[in-house]
Design an enzyme around this catalytic site. Structure first.
Site, PDB file in Angstrom:
ATOM      1  CB  CYS A  12     -15.958  28.301  10.707  1.00 59.49           C
ATOM      2  SG  CYS A  12     -16.453  26.633  11.202  1.00 59.49           S
TER       3      CYS A  12
ATOM      4  CB  CYS B  65     -20.394  25.269  12.523  1.00 56.48           C
ATOM      5  SG  CYS B  65     -18.897  24.558  13.228  1.00 56.48           S
ATOM      6  CB  SER B  66     -20.068  29.869  13.681  1.00 54.80           C
ATOM      7  OG  SER B  66     -20.562  29.165  14.801  1.00 54.80           O
ATOM      8  CB  CYS B  67     -14.684  27.054  14.602  1.00 55.85           C
ATOM      9  SG  CYS B  67     -15.516  25.464  14.777  1.00 55.85           S
TER      10      CYS B  67
END
Ligand code: FE
Length: 211
Positions: free
Chosen positions: A110, A113-115
């Site tokens: 991602c 961010c951190s999807c």
């Protein structure tokens, strides 16, 4: 992974201590109840986690038609499984599978961010949020994969999938060789979250080879 990312060795302990302090403070202030965190943890132990993804991959390995459906219409394939009620929800709205094989290796990241597909893979490891990993995963995926111990030959294309609020990707790794004798359940035990992120291959542990 700390050797790859250069984190302090006590990172996990330090984070855990910080989380405990924060939890205690939030309970003391009456913002959360004493069982709030346990409820969330239980959700990720029972309902949503890489154990769901592992079952999908194992099913795909034994059933080529299911594999096609999993890649072409991931939510419909997920709905065919008897997954725990309540496994869907946060970060599970738009999940999509990509399959390794036929000269392609997939890597999910991602960039923003951190999807991450929580219902299928659980919560992401901390290095998934690392800005360096996210940037290098796009710029030089082959080198990043090599550092993870995955050597991709030049004749294999590396595809990098950027998860986002719109789509959260996961990888169907290739079935390891010499696993014809294994049951679907035993196959599922070979599937790690890392393999479903594309930073590892599904492997038969040394101790089980030739069993
Ligand atoms: Fe994200």
């Amino acid at each position: 992974m700390s050797e790859i990312f250069g984190y302090d060795d006590d990172r996990e302990t330090a984070s855990a201590a910080k989380v405990r302090a924060l939890e205690a403070l939030l309970i003391e202030k009456g913002i959360i109840g004493s069982d709030s965190v346990d409820t969330v943890l239980k959700h990720f132990e029972v309902n949503a986690g890489p154990f769901n993804g592992a079952r999908l991959v194992a099913r795909a390995w034994v059933d080529p038609e299911f594999k096609k459906r999993l890649v072409n219409d991931t939510p419909a394939a997920i709905a065919e499984m008897n997954f725990p009620a309540g496994m869907t929800g946060a970060e599970g709205e738009h999940m999509a599978a990509v399959a390794n094989g036929d000269g392609v290796h997939n890597l999910i990241i991602c960039t923003l961010c951190s999807c991450y597909p929580w219902p299928i893979l659980g919560l992401p490891p901390y290095w998934y949020k690392d800005p360096v990993f996210r940037a290098r995963g796009v710029r030089e995926p082959r080198n990043v994969l090599k550092e993870f111990g995955v050597d991709i030959t030049d004749d294999t294309e590396v595809k990098v999938w950027d998860s986002s609020a719109q789509i959260r990707w996961f990888v169907v790794p290739e079935r390891p060789e010499h696993t014809e004798h294994l049951s679907e359940e035993e196959l599922a035990a070979l599937v790690t979250p890392e393999a479903m992120m594309g930073v590892a291959l599904a492997r038969v542990p040394e101790t089980r080879r030739g069993a």
